[in-house]
Design a protein around this motif. Sequence first.
Motif, PDB file in Angstrom:
ATOM      1  N   ILE A 124       0.934  -1.292  -0.096  1.00  0.00           N
ATOM      2  CA  ILE A 124       0.015   0.003  -0.103  1.00  0.00           C
ATOM      3  C   ILE A 124       0.954   1.193  -0.097  1.00  0.00           C
ATOM      4  O   ILE A 124       2.201   1.283   0.104  1.00  0.00           O
ATOM      5  CB  ILE A 124      -0.767   0.067   1.187  1.00  0.00           C
ATOM      6  CG1 ILE A 124      -0.213   0.050   2.518  1.00  0.00           C
ATOM      7  CG2 ILE A 124      -1.864  -1.184   1.164  1.00  0.00           C
ATOM      8  CD1 ILE A 124      -1.151  -0.014   3.710  1.00  0.00           C
ATOM      9  N   PRO A 154       0.984   5.694  -1.244  1.00  0.00           N
ATOM     10  CA  PRO A 154       0.370   6.878  -2.201  1.00  0.00           C
ATOM     11  C   PRO A 154       0.701   6.518  -3.810  1.00  0.00           C
ATOM     12  O   PRO A 154       1.700   5.794  -3.965  1.00  0.00           O
ATOM     13  CB  PRO A 154       1.098   7.903  -1.809  1.00  0.00           C
ATOM     14  CG  PRO A 154       2.267   7.727  -1.259  1.00  0.00           C
ATOM     15  CD  PRO A 154       2.134   6.403  -0.390  1.00  0.00           C
ATOM     16  N   SER A 155      -0.101   6.936  -4.689  1.00  0.00           N
ATOM     17  CA  SER A 155       0.232   6.896  -6.107  1.00  0.00           C
ATOM     18  C   SER A 155       1.505   7.348  -6.451  1.00  0.00           C
ATOM     19  O   SER A 155       2.066   8.354  -5.900  1.00  0.00           O
ATOM     20  CB  SER A 155      -0.646   7.645  -6.861  1.00  0.00           C
ATOM     21  OG  SER A 155      -2.171   6.932  -6.626  1.00  0.00           O
ATOM     22  N   LYS A 166       5.268   1.315  -5.515  1.00  0.00           N
ATOM     23  CA  LYS A 166       4.488  -0.115  -5.381  1.00  0.00           C
ATOM     24  C   LYS A 166       4.840  -1.026  -6.600  1.00  0.00           C
ATOM     25  O   LYS A 166       5.269  -1.942  -6.582  1.00  0.00           O
ATOM     26  CB  LYS A 166       3.061  -0.017  -4.891  1.00  0.00           C
ATOM     27  CG  LYS A 166       2.964   0.707  -3.627  1.00  0.00           C
ATOM     28  CD  LYS A 166       1.362   0.862  -3.369  1.00  0.00           C
ATOM     29  CE  LYS A 166       0.401   1.725  -4.566  1.00  0.00           C
ATOM     30  NZ  LYS A 166       0.938   2.918  -4.404  1.00  0.00           N
ATOM     31  N   GLU A 202      -2.896  -4.075  -8.763  1.00  0.00           N
ATOM     32  CA  GLU A 202      -4.211  -3.549  -8.766  1.00  0.00           C
ATOM     33  C   GLU A 202      -5.224  -4.537  -9.297  1.00  0.00           C
ATOM     34  O   GLU A 202      -6.011  -4.214 -10.309  1.00  0.00           O
ATOM     35  CB  GLU A 202      -4.306  -2.373  -9.366  1.00  0.00           C
ATOM     36  CG  GLU A 202      -3.435  -1.144  -9.076  1.00  0.00           C
ATOM     37  CD  GLU A 202      -4.082  -0.433  -7.679  1.00  0.00           C
ATOM     38  OE1 GLU A 202      -5.341  -1.049  -7.356  1.00  0.00           O
ATOM     39  OE2 GLU A 202      -3.524   0.198  -7.166  1.00  0.00           O
ATOM     40  N   SER A 222      -9.285  -3.439  -9.486  1.00  0.00           N
ATOM     41  CA  SER A 222      -9.386  -2.405  -9.833  1.00  0.00           C
ATOM     42  C   SER A 222     -10.887  -2.140 -10.816  1.00  0.00           C
ATOM     43  O   SER A 222     -11.525  -1.128 -10.932  1.00  0.00           O
ATOM     44  CB  SER A 222      -8.212  -1.582 -11.131  1.00  0.00           C
ATOM     45  OG  SER A 222      -7.806  -2.531 -11.938  1.00  0.00           O
ATOM     46  N   HIS A 233      -4.711  -0.426  -3.926  1.00  0.00           N
ATOM     47  CA  HIS A 233      -5.394   1.026  -3.320  1.00  0.00           C
ATOM     48  C   HIS A 233      -6.509   0.955  -2.535  1.00  0.00           C
ATOM     49  O   HIS A 233      -6.927   1.458  -1.637  1.00  0.00           O
ATOM     50  CB  HIS A 233      -5.610   1.861  -4.361  1.00  0.00           C
ATOM     51  CG  HIS A 233      -4.440   2.316  -4.975  1.00  0.00           C
ATOM     52  ND1 HIS A 233      -3.623   3.621  -4.206  1.00  0.00           N
ATOM     53  CD2 HIS A 233      -3.765   2.311  -6.142  1.00  0.00           C
ATOM     54  CE1 HIS A 233      -2.604   3.944  -4.909  1.00  0.00           C
ATOM     55  NE2 HIS A 233      -2.617   3.283  -6.069  1.00  0.00           N
ATOM     56  N   ARG A 234      -7.354  -0.398  -2.988  1.00  0.00           N
ATOM     57  CA  ARG A 234      -8.777  -0.592  -2.328  1.00  0.00           C
ATOM     58  C   ARG A 234      -8.295  -1.450  -1.308  1.00  0.00           C
ATOM     59  O   ARG A 234      -7.891  -2.688  -1.584  1.00  0.00           O
ATOM     60  CB  ARG A 234      -9.695  -1.180  -3.248  1.00  0.00           C
ATOM     61  CG  ARG A 234     -10.230  -0.208  -4.307  1.00  0.00           C
ATOM     62  CD  ARG A 234     -10.625  -0.759  -5.430  1.00  0.00           C
ATOM     63  NE  ARG A 234     -11.856  -1.441  -5.219  1.00  0.00           N
ATOM     64  CZ  ARG A 234     -12.826  -1.770  -6.116  1.00  0.00           C
ATOM     65  NH1 ARG A 234     -12.501  -1.580  -7.356  1.00  0.00           N
ATOM     66  NH2 ARG A 234     -13.990  -2.575  -5.946  1.00  0.00           N
ATOM     67  N   PRO A 240     -11.353   3.410   2.837  1.00  0.00           N
ATOM     68  CA  PRO A 240     -10.210   3.824   2.000  1.00  0.00           C
ATOM     69  C   PRO A 240      -9.062   4.360   2.814  1.00  0.00           C
ATOM     70  O   PRO A 240      -9.190   4.959   3.661  1.00  0.00           O
ATOM     71  CB  PRO A 240     -10.618   4.816   1.082  1.00  0.00           C
ATOM     72  CG  PRO A 240     -12.252   4.630   1.020  1.00  0.00           C
ATOM     73  CD  PRO A 240     -12.602   4.219   2.283  1.00  0.00           C
TER      74      PRO A 240
END
Length: 577
Positions: free
Chosen positions: A362, A364-365, A369, A492, A495, A524-525, A560
């Motif tokens: 996990i 941030p964008s 990752k 992901e 997604s 991310h989820r 989230p």
Amino acid sequence: MTKKNNTPQYKIDGFRGIFIYLFGLSGIINILALTGAFYMMQIYDRALTSGSISTLVALSILAIGLYLFQGFFDIIRSQILIRLGARLDVELSPLAHKVVIEMPRYGYSTSEAMERGRDVDTLRGFLASQGPIALFDLPWMPIYLIFVWLLHPMLGMLTVGGAAVMALLTIVAEVLTRRHSQSMVKASVARNSIVDSNARNSEVLHAMGITQRAVERFETANRRHLECQTTTSDIGGTLSGLSKVMRMMLQSAILGLGAYLAIRGDLSAGSIIASSIVTARALAPVDQAIAHWKGVVGARRSHNRLTETLAVLNDTSRHVELPTPHESLTIDNITTVAPTTGAVLLSEVSLRLNAGQALGLIGPSGGGKTTLARSMLGIWPVLRGSVRIDGADLGQWTESFFHQHVGYLPQDVALMDGTIADNISRFAELPDARKIIRAAKNAGIHEMIVHLRDGYQTELGPHGTSLSAGQRQRIALARALYGDPFLIVLDEPNSNLDAEGEEALTRVIAKVRERGGIVVIVAHRPSALQAVDMVGLVQNGRLVAFGPKDEIVQPTKIRPLVVDKTATPNLRAMPAE
């Protein structure tokens, strides 16, 4: 591309023996090409002066025989070159295509990669043209120069002077064509890159009304390419025209000088004709070489690029087949840089996963990752450190290891042109139907597939665009699960999944853990983390936290996750309020 200290699987130098044979064959052909000159000398100086019909017939029969031999050897040489080009294509095309596949991993564009495939076509086309024949004939020019010199030294000096001028034109063609040819290649790559980009983004271009702007960008790049191509062609055409004029002028000069020498009694009539024929033959290879010099430069450039790029292929012939992995995945202090810019994307990352564990990444964008996931699989080679499976560095495992024991679901799902069964089985030569169906059931997509008209034999077409994004993602998930691989990396994976798909994903992770596999999930989820037992927080290119899920993610309601960008290695990912 970064070179590796290993031997390429194939070397273009393997054709050297054939080229030596062709060089010798060209010598025979060029000696036989003197037949016309000798024939004319004997006709004018012997048959006509003696008035003997039998002598004329004998000379003619002999000349016809020698001409047939010359034609026979010429045909053999041409056919050898054509088959040499075909053999080169058969042996090099698969390796060149492997380079096409590998180059994007090192930051090259698709168009630049495709150039390596075109290099094989360039070499094959060149070998089937008149270019190689001219090059094989060039070294035998001294035969003709010596012949003319023996007829008379003044004729020899004139022919040598003409040959020197023609050679100078060849050098000029080499210098000018090479410089402009490089510019043309760059312009071609730029144009093809725009074409590839426009084709891949056709939906966006149409939906956002920027199709015309895309066409204008292509038009600008195409105009630049045409300018470079026109300049190169102008140079070749101009020099080719000059060489033809020079050859005709020299041939006429030889006739004129021969006539002068004949008037003075220093040369026979037959020698005049013979010297003209031989001079034309001597300069013909130079004329042809200049006319085909653009092809010569292109073939040499393709040869050099193929030699360089084939040298970076891994030589797996010396790899020892390691036992089936079953213990661990270890990442030891790796640093990874962007292939295109060299910017550090991942720095000093270390972790270890044992059989039966699942890791959720996990953060941030843009935190690193996906870079970490790619580094685990060797998609992006690490600059420092090592990735080890069961203690062995990735470089020690053969390609068959990745085919059998690794599953990967990329962030941007891409299915290949083929059937659903082909894609799930990774285009295996002998696909196992039971494994295909088991992988599809584990991915929760078996029912959807069998309800299609052709079931598992449904053709997907390019990129699988006939299916929805969620269907493509689940087929790609089944592909990653095919054969129950030891290491599965999912970037992901949820997604585009609905609730049913996410439940299937959770079951998949649990089953992989139960059978002793290792799963790494980029997420991310938070719903994707339900079945994992380990979590890693990747931020600013570093693994700032790693450990059991309950310690890294606070055991609150699944919401989230918001990552504190100022976090230190001891801080946790905190659920949004």
